[in-house]
Write a protein that holds these residues in place. Structure first.
Motif, PDB file in Angstrom:
ATOM      1  N   TRP A 368     -48.565  11.498  15.315  1.00  0.00           N
ATOM      2  CA  TRP A 368     -47.447  12.225  15.930  1.00  0.00           C
ATOM      3  C   TRP A 368     -47.321  13.696  15.518  1.00  0.00           C
ATOM      4  O   TRP A 368     -47.174  14.561  16.358  1.00  0.00           O
ATOM      5  CB  TRP A 368     -46.122  11.495  15.724  1.00  0.00           C
ATOM      6  N   TRP A 402     -37.590   1.829   8.310  1.00  0.00           N
ATOM      7  CA  TRP A 402     -38.473   1.171   9.277  1.00  0.00           C
ATOM      8  C   TRP A 402     -39.848   1.822   9.145  1.00  0.00           C
ATOM      9  O   TRP A 402     -40.003   3.002   9.444  1.00  0.00           O
ATOM     10  CB  TRP A 402     -37.843   1.365  10.657  1.00  0.00           C
ATOM     11  N   ILE A 423     -53.074   7.392  23.862  1.00  0.00           N
ATOM     12  CA  ILE A 423     -53.520   7.063  22.521  1.00  0.00           C
ATOM     13  C   ILE A 423     -54.897   6.422  22.563  1.00  0.00           C
ATOM     14  O   ILE A 423     -55.083   5.361  23.134  1.00  0.00           O
ATOM     15  CB  ILE A 423     -52.499   6.140  21.854  1.00  0.00           C
ATOM     16  N   ARG A 479     -44.415  -2.908  10.422  1.00  0.00           N
ATOM     17  CA  ARG A 479     -45.296  -3.395  11.483  1.00  0.00           C
ATOM     18  C   ARG A 479     -46.544  -4.000  10.874  1.00  0.00           C
ATOM     19  O   ARG A 479     -47.058  -5.008  11.339  1.00  0.00           O
ATOM     20  CB  ARG A 479     -45.655  -2.231  12.409  1.00  0.00           C
ATOM     21  N   PHE A 528     -41.030  -3.926  24.723  1.00  0.00           N
ATOM     22  CA  PHE A 528     -41.088  -2.517  24.332  1.00  0.00           C
ATOM     23  C   PHE A 528     -41.471  -1.643  25.523  1.00  0.00           C
ATOM     24  O   PHE A 528     -40.721  -0.794  25.977  1.00  0.00           O
ATOM     25  CB  PHE A 528     -42.090  -2.374  23.182  1.00  0.00           C
TER      26      PHE A 528
HETATM   27  O1  MIG Z   1     -47.370   5.501  18.812  1.00  0.00           O
HETATM   28  O2  MIG Z   1     -42.296   5.654  17.027  1.00  0.00           O
HETATM   29  O3  MIG Z   1     -44.538   0.133  17.549  1.00  0.00           O
HETATM   30  O4  MIG Z   1     -41.808   0.567  17.971  1.00  0.00           O
HETATM   31  O5  MIG Z   1     -41.061   3.046  19.042  1.00  0.00           O
HETATM   32  C1  MIG Z   1     -46.185   4.795  18.979  1.00  0.00           C
HETATM   33  C2  MIG Z   1     -42.614   5.380  18.353  1.00  0.00           C
HETATM   34  C3  MIG Z   1     -45.358   4.855  17.740  1.00  0.00           C
HETATM   35  C4  MIG Z   1     -44.945   2.473  17.767  1.00  0.00           C
HETATM   36  C5  MIG Z   1     -43.957   1.418  17.436  1.00  0.00           C
HETATM   37  C6  MIG Z   1     -42.752   1.554  18.320  1.00  0.00           C
HETATM   38  C7  MIG Z   1     -42.151   2.918  18.160  1.00  0.00           C
HETATM   39  C8  MIG Z   1     -43.198   3.981  18.499  1.00  0.00           C
HETATM   40  N1  MIG Z   1     -44.363   3.790  17.636  1.00  0.00           N
END
Ligand code: MIG
Length: 819
Positions: A368, A402, A423, A479, A528
């Motif tokens: 990100w 989280w 991605i 996760r 999601f």
């Molecule tokens: O590349 O933070 O599984 O719950 O909303 C995606 C953005 C990154 C993945 C997670 C998802 C979250 C999202 N993240």
């Protein structure tokens, strides 16, 4: 000569020497056909768990370096067997095992007290690159459950499974975010010795061939660090769970608010949006305890920062939310933006805290914030540093953390599709190195320790939260993970989609995760990615309100997914579903406490509670919430009825007390408003009237739901919702017993509360369902008056309600039927 892969008969190794040390460990010297040596070690723990470690050189144990308890070996006595081989035996109050080690070919057989074979491990091969292979004989008719978080059905027999943590994004089979190479073998209908378990413990990727290549053999294969397996005897799944979780750890009781519903979206990205969501949740009286802030609360995706334009006053905002009974959970990704002007990066870089490439350069992951550096969580100093970085967050009032993207996940390039980066999976981490958790000064290829990356991050986070807020129970969500992740974090199953198949699949996925030691787990309610339909959301929240971890979450591009986003009818359904969760909170609290005590999961597959019922073993669209509630959700579009597999015994439908006797199949009506739910006869379910959040006082704090038709026992567990005082005894436990006496008399005992928690006297309502009007009701021998005054009883629509003041000193209720 190479032996064919996985041929269990292949005499890969034979025993050439052994010695037993004082600690009860048997050290083995092995040799294979080619004359290469291997070393192995066998030991037994005091609960009868047997561990076998082997490799070209004996692998270093790693459990304590992941924060787990050290493996405690018993002083079992080893002796040479007639002819050849060794026998090692242990018997104690918690368990027993006899291990026979055969010399040529090398084999390890584990026997129970009666001399019956529990497990047979053969075909050990150790490869020069450090990997190893072992064959474990599958039993005829044995179903293979567990395996952590996987797609697909409940029983994995016949599948080949790779365990390598990765960001799967949507639905692909194969390995996922989290790896738990644990197998729970169950032979349905065979009460004696039916269940057994095995953990292929590892830091890096491993493979399990679940009797796919050879129908009678489970093949265990590692790529590095030799092999380390632990065998857990049964006979019940609960026995296996107790032993398995004694080894890898259990989930500490979560704070009560974390057991409530969480509302999330990628992203509630400004303070005013967050305020609006909170306001709607409260105005519409939707039970919810937490709001999650996804990546957009940060400044340019820099971890531990706030975007000051969008969140000018985090502390003020979070205090406002808390005043409304809403806690805030913020996302933290491991990737630290490589930006010299960013203090977190500068410090981590200067102190050498980030992972490197094998050429000594700092590794950069595209994620990100752009180029990001990855902290090396295998080092204690890095974990301490990382933990400490959370301090400003908790000072601002953040209640939980989280942890996302911690496989770790990233991509090669940001190709943009509209506003979203496309991605590209499979970022090449081939050149990445990390510290060996056992020897922090030693670099090892990241691949060989990859699966514990997320676990070590969560460990850092949790340990910090524990030290920064002493006595407060932390909440961490993750996760990624590995065996034992449940000690540090709750687990959500990552990116699913708003599809009926994903609603369905969440059941076997969460059940298998549950039996793999992770009781606190859930899938994104509503899905999601993609856009949820009103009907799908209604069905999903009905089920998801009973997920052990209950969170609605959705993706940035999907249609809005708040409980009111689908119109008033679905909003009412969501409210009711979440109210049910709030009603059941005392029951849930007890189940989570039990999970910490015994390792039994909160969500249980039917075979867990009914091991003797062959028809229950494969059921993957129903579940038991604890021992007392059977949940049979509707998971098909358009369905307004469903077939329910009713396990043996008597059952009462939750809504109308209709009585059924199993085993049988049943068609039930399930209009959109209804979640088919059944109470098991003999059930004693502690509940209360619904509230909007954990901090609210219920109008009726104690309601005991009683399902007659069988005798039963349970505990009513009470404690505070926030602190760890329960560990020092500040927990009240009231044993409950239900007895059916001659002539249709019912006797219910609430024993005197045990524990150091002083509870006030409180109003109690006992609801006995599905009965005839009683002739008389006695409380502690006193004939109660009919009427709504306490103490007293009423009879209405087949239910007897008894209201009285619970002093905590113990009470006996008796219902006398009409002659
Ligand atoms: O590349 O933070 O599984 O719950 O909303 C995606 C953005 C990154 C993945 C997670 C998802 C979250 C999202 N993240």
């Amino acid at each position: 000569m190479e032996t064919p892969a996985g041929d269990p008969q292949a005499s890969a190794c034979r025993l050439v020497g052994w010695k037993a040390d004082d600690g009860g460990r048997v050290q083995l010297e092995l040799s294979d056909d080619a004359g290469s040596g291997a070393r192995a070690e066998v030991s037994i723990a005091n609960d009868g768990t047997v561990r076998l470690r082997a490799g070209r050189s004996l692998p270093l144990p790693f459990e304590t370096h992941l924060g787990r308890e050290p493996w405690k070996t018993t002083p079992a006595v080893a002796r040479a067997r007639d002819g050849s081989g060794i026998e090692l035996a242990w018997e104690g109050p918690l368990g027993c095992a006899t291990v026979e080690i055969e010399a040529a070919p090398f084999a390890v057989r584990i026997l129970d007290r009666g001399g019956r074979e529990q497990a047979s491990l053969t075909g050990l091969r150790c490869t020069p690159d450090g990997g190893a292979r072992l064959a474990w004989a599958a039993r005829p008719g044995e179903r293979l459950f567990g395996f952590g978080e996987r797609n697909g059905g409940l029983d994995k027999r016949g599948e080949k499974l790779l365990f390598r943590n990765r960001d799967v994004h949507l639905r692909v089979g194969g390995s996922r975010y989290l790896s738990i190479p644990f197998v729970l073998g169950v032979v349905p209908g065979d009460a004696a010795g039916a269940a057994r378990g095995l953990l292929l413990d590892a830091l890096g990727p491993v493979e399990i061939d679940a009797a796919a290549t050879r129908p009678d053999t489970i093949l265990l294969e590692t790529r590095s660090d030799g092999i380390d397996v632990a065998f857990f005897p049964g006979p019940t799944p609960a026995d296996v769970a107790r032993r398995f979780t004694a080894r890898v750890g259990r989930t500490p009781l979560p704070p009560l608010w974390a057991l409530g519903h969480h509302q999330s979206r990628w992203s509630y990205g400004t303070a005013s949006q967050v305020r609006k969501i909170a306001g709607e949740l409260r105005r519409r009286r939707i039970p919810t305890d937490a709001i999650h802030l996804d990546i957009d609360y940060m400044d340019g995706f820099r971890v531990f920062t706030w975007n000051e334009k969008r969140f000018p006053d985090p502390k003020g905002l979070l205090a406002e939310l808390e005043a409304q009974g809403l806690r805030t959970v913020t996302i933290i990704d491991p990737g630290v933006k490589r930006d010299e002007s960013f203090p977190v990066y500068r410090e981590g870089h200067q102190r050498g805290f980030f992972c490197q490439k094998d050429d000594g350069e700092e590794f950069a992951l595209r994620v990100w914030p752009g180029d990001a550096a990855l902290p090396d969580f295998n080092r204690e100093d890095v974990r301490t540093w990382w933990g400490e970085l959370h301090r400003p967050l908790i000072e601002a009032g953040v209640a939980g953390v989280w942890n996302d993207m911690n496989e770790p996940a990233g991509w090669r390039n940001d190709l943009r599709v509209g506003k979203l980066p496309l991605i590209l999976r499979g970022q090449d981490t081939g050149e990445l190195v990390q510290s060996d958790p056992r020897e922090p000064d030693r670099d090892v290829p990241h691949e060989t320790v990859r699966n514990v990356y997320g676990l070590q991050e969560c460990r850092a986070t949790r340990e910090f939260l524990e030290s920064a807020r002493p006595g407060v129970r932390p909440f961490v969500l993750t996760r990624s993970g590995a065996p034992g992740i449940q000690r540090h974090a709750a687990v959500w199953t990552g990116d699913n989609a708003s599809r009926w198949s994903h609603l369905r699949e969440s059941i076997p996925m969460l059940l298998n995760l549950s039996v793999s030691g992770v009781p606190f787990c859930g899938a994104d309610i509503g899905g999601f990615s993609g856009s949820c339909t009103p009907e799908l959301y209604a069905r999903w929240i009905q089920l998801g309100a009973l997920y052990p971890f209950s969170r609605t979450h959705s993706m940035v591009t999907s249609r809005r997914q708040e409980p009111w986003s689908f119109g008033p009818r679905v909003e009412a359904i969501a409210r009711r579903a979440l109210e049910l969760r709030m009603r059941l909170m005392p029951y849930l609290y007890g189940l989570f406490r039990e999970a910490e005590d015994t390792g039994a999961p909160v969500w249980r597959p039917l075979y867990w509670e009914f091991p003797d019922a062959p028809d229950c073993a494969g059921v993957e669209d129903q579940l038991m919430l604890g021992p007392s509630l059977l949940v049979a959700p509707v998971v098909h579009r358009g369905a307004r009825q469903r077939e329910v597999v009713l396990p043996p015994g008597r059952w009462l439908a939750w809504d109308d007390d209709a009585e059924y006797v199993g085993p049988r199949k049943l068609r039930v009506d399930a209009p959109l408003e209804r979640l088919p739910l059944f109470l098991r006869a003999g059930a004693l379910v502690p509940s209360r009237s619904p509230v909007l959040h954990a901090g609210e006082q219920p109008a009726e704090p104690c309601i005991l739901e009683v399902a007659p038709g069988a005798d039963g026992a349970a505990d009513w567990i009470d404690g505070d919702g926030e602190t760890t005082a329960y560990r020092e005894g500040a927990l009240a436990r009231a044993p409950l017993r239900l007895r059916h006496r001659a002539g249709g008399r019912l006797r219910l005992e609430l024993a005197r509360r045990e524990g150091d928690l002083a509870l006030p006297r409180r109003p109690m309502r006992v609801v006995v369902r599905g009965c005839e009007a009683p002739d008389a009701v006695f409380l502690d021998g006193r004939n109660l008056a009919k009427g709504g005054r306490s103490p007293g009883f009423t009879f209405d629509q087949g239910r007897v309600h008894v209201i009285f003041e619970d002093t905590g000193q113990g009470h006996v209720l008796e219902l006398e039927p009409a002659p």
